[in-house]
Design a protein around this motif. Structure first.
Motif, PDB file in Angstrom:
ATOM      1  N   GLU A 303      59.809  62.623 -31.750  1.00 51.32           N
ATOM      2  CA  GLU A 303      58.608  62.864 -32.556  1.00 51.32           C
ATOM      3  C   GLU A 303      58.143  64.311 -32.415  1.00 51.32           C
ATOM      4  N   ARG A 304      58.281  64.867 -31.239  1.00 48.64           N
ATOM      5  CA  ARG A 304      57.917  66.277 -31.048  1.00 48.64           C
ATOM      6  C   ARG A 304      58.838  67.168 -31.868  1.00 48.64           C
ATOM      7  N   ASN A 307      57.809  66.919 -35.586  1.00 45.52           N
ATOM      8  CA  ASN A 307      56.554  67.572 -35.954  1.00 45.52           C
ATOM      9  C   ASN A 307      56.551  69.072 -35.708  1.00 45.52           C
ATOM     10  N   GLN A 308      57.141  69.531 -34.613  1.00 50.88           N
ATOM     11  CA  GLN A 308      57.085  70.951 -34.280  1.00 50.88           C
ATOM     12  C   GLN A 308      58.146  71.771 -35.005  1.00 50.88           C
ATOM     13  N   GLY A 312      56.932  67.440 -39.711  1.00 46.36           N
ATOM     14  CA  GLY A 312      56.734  66.035 -40.061  1.00 46.36           C
ATOM     15  C   GLY A 312      57.533  65.563 -41.245  1.00 46.36           C
TER      16      GLY A 312
END
Length: 510
Positions: A303-304, A307-308, A312
């Motif tokens: 997930e990091r 998103n990063q 996303g």
């Protein structure tokens, strides 16, 4: 199974709007509808990588932007992955999937004006069997045992075995003019049947396409010309659209695209699906132990990464193929949740704590962003990690030869194709030969079942393949994402096909 020709209607035309001169100027700047589709003009489509004309039949980063503009294929998937007629009008499949009869349009001409015939289709399919074509269609065409034209507008194909990914082959096989195929090597003579003709190519700088005057659809395309400058910096791509130097930009940095999405002058479209994965050489310590390879899956904060690195856009996933694959499973996509404590414990129990590993990373900005997070996560799990960035060309050569380090990170731009095609064609996954040096009879059998399964058996076969790959964990998928396309609203009628290739037959500028 058969399909009949279907003629698609024109894209919706914006209604006329009566505006004052001042309001008209403002709305044109913002891409508001100020009239119907317009004929003429030059659209500028900036792309992140230089064109590679030799990749005319391959779905890869160097061809995804322009391939569907210059070339056409026998069939084309719709949004539901149902094959629709394009150059083929209909088809019949018999003998348990081993025999295919195709009928072709009789009004197709190459950019030279020469009529396309079944012999050109036979030639194009045979070309995909040559490894030099570097096309994913070879996973099916390698099984063709016999093929012959039946007059100018029909042909018959015989396969050694049924293929669950038959229409992947048709989707990928650009139909090429057999009389000028030698020109693909250096880009001097690139001839297809698509709506735009290859005018000129300055390697590393710009590709220029012009309207195909022989196109069979009256009045199409609207545009006279498309300029495709090469801008390799992802941030500069977004800047080119913001400044008005480009109408579209393919491959912009996701975070920059996210920022522009808040401005009503721009639209963010999403192109070809790419799966980023961390793969391991199963011969090298500590990845000769399956439990360590599985620990890598739990160590990565997907997930990091999503998103990063990718703003996303996409999905954190433990599966290498996208949800467009009928056998995709949410449970398998979520198979390796982020669990750093579990990862540390598994590495400790395997006696691998403190092991030194090198991660080879392809020199693409997104892959390097993934590598930074993976390196941090693996260090937290107990490994000593260094990264080494390798030029894209050299990385691809080393991957094909199986000469990368303990671990390697790459993006695979065929995630929207079938699992059978991905596993059967990419050197990262091939059952007989892959860059992780993972080979077992069980893997070969699972890949074969996925490739030959009939429609009612396909989901189960693909899920069995995915389950085995995840159990053995020679590769860990991190995220399924899509290329970011920044578009000024002055560019209308822009469309993408199932694989994220541009279709600009109906595109125009306001």
């Amino acid at each position: 199974m058969s399909r009949r020709t279907t003629l698609r209607g024109l894209a919706g035309i914006a209604g006329l709007t009566t505006l004052s001169g001042c309001r008209l100027a403002v709305n044109e700047a913002r891409g508001a509808a100020v009239g119907g589709a317009r004929r003429g003009g030059t659209l500028t489509l900036a792309m992140n990588l230089d064109a590679m004309p030799s990749a005319a039949q391959a779905h890869q980063a160097q061809s995804v932007v322009w391939r569907r503009l210059v070339f056409e294929t026998l069939t084309e998937y719709d949004a539901n992955r149902t094959p629709r007629p394009l150059l083929a009008t209909d088809w019949t499949i018999g003998d348990g999937g081993r025999t295919v009869t195709l009928r072709l349009r009789d009004d197709v001409r190459f950019h030279t004006g020469r009529p396309m015939t079944a012999e050109d289709v036979v030639f194009s399919l045979k070309r995909t069997m040559d490894p030099a074509a570097a096309t994913q269609a070879r996973s099916v065409s390698a099984h063709i045992t016999d093929m012959a034209a039946d007059g100018d507008h029909a042909l018959r194909i015989r396969l050694a075995q049924p293929a669950s990914n038959l229409f992947d082959m048709f989707e990928l096989t650009s139909i090429i003019d057999k009389e000028s195929v030698a020109g693909l090597a250096d880009g001097k003579d690139v001839v297809g049947t698509g709506p735009f003709a290859w005018r000129s190519w300055n390697p590393g700088s710009q590709l220029t396409l012009v309207r195909n005057s022989h196109h069979r659809t009256a009045g199409r395309p609207y545009l006279d010309r498309i300029d495709l400058p090469v801008i390799t910096d992802p941030t500069a791509l977004a800047t080119a659209v913001r400044s008005g130097r480009a109408d579209l930009a393919y491959g912009a940095a996701p975070l920059d695209a996210k920022g522009l999405s808040q401005d009503d002058r721009y639209v963010i479209d999403h192109g070809s699906a790419v799966d980023y994965a961390v793969s391991m050489d199963v011969r090298a310590h500590p990845f000769d132990k399956p439990e360590v390879r599985r620990a890598v899956g739990y160590a990565i904060d997907r997930e990091r990464v999503l998103n990063q690195v990718f703003a996303g856009y996409g999905r954190a996933s433990s599966l290498w193929w996208s949800a467009k694959e009928p056998g995709w499973s949410k449970a398998q996509s979520d198979a390796y949740p982020y669990d750093p404590a579990r990862a540390r414990r598994m590495i400790e129990q395997a006696g691998a704590r403190g092991a030194s590993v090198t991660i080879d990373v392809i020199s693409i900005q997104a892959a390097q962003g993934v590598a930074q997070i993976v390196r941090y996560d693996l260090a937290a799990a107990g490994l000593k990690v260094r990264t080494r960035v390798i030029d894209a060309g050299e990385f691809s050569s080393r991957q094909a030869a199986g000469q990368l380090s303990h671990m390697f990170i790459n993006g695979y731009g065929i995630a929207d194709l079938s699992a059978a095609t991905l596993v059967g064609t990419h050197p990262a996954f091939g059952p007989a030969h892959n860059s992780s040096h993972f080979r077992t009879p069980t893997y070969t059998a699972a890949a074969d079942r996925a490739a030959t399964a009939r429609s009612g058996e396909r989901k189960a076969a693909v899920r069995a393949l995915g389950a085995y790959m995840q159990e053995q964990a020679f590769s860990q998928s991190v995220v399924n994402t899509q290329a970011a396309i920044v578009r000024s609203k002055r560019a209308r009628g822009v469309d993408l096909n199932f694989l994220g290739c541009f279709r600009l037959d109906n595109a125009y500028l306001v």
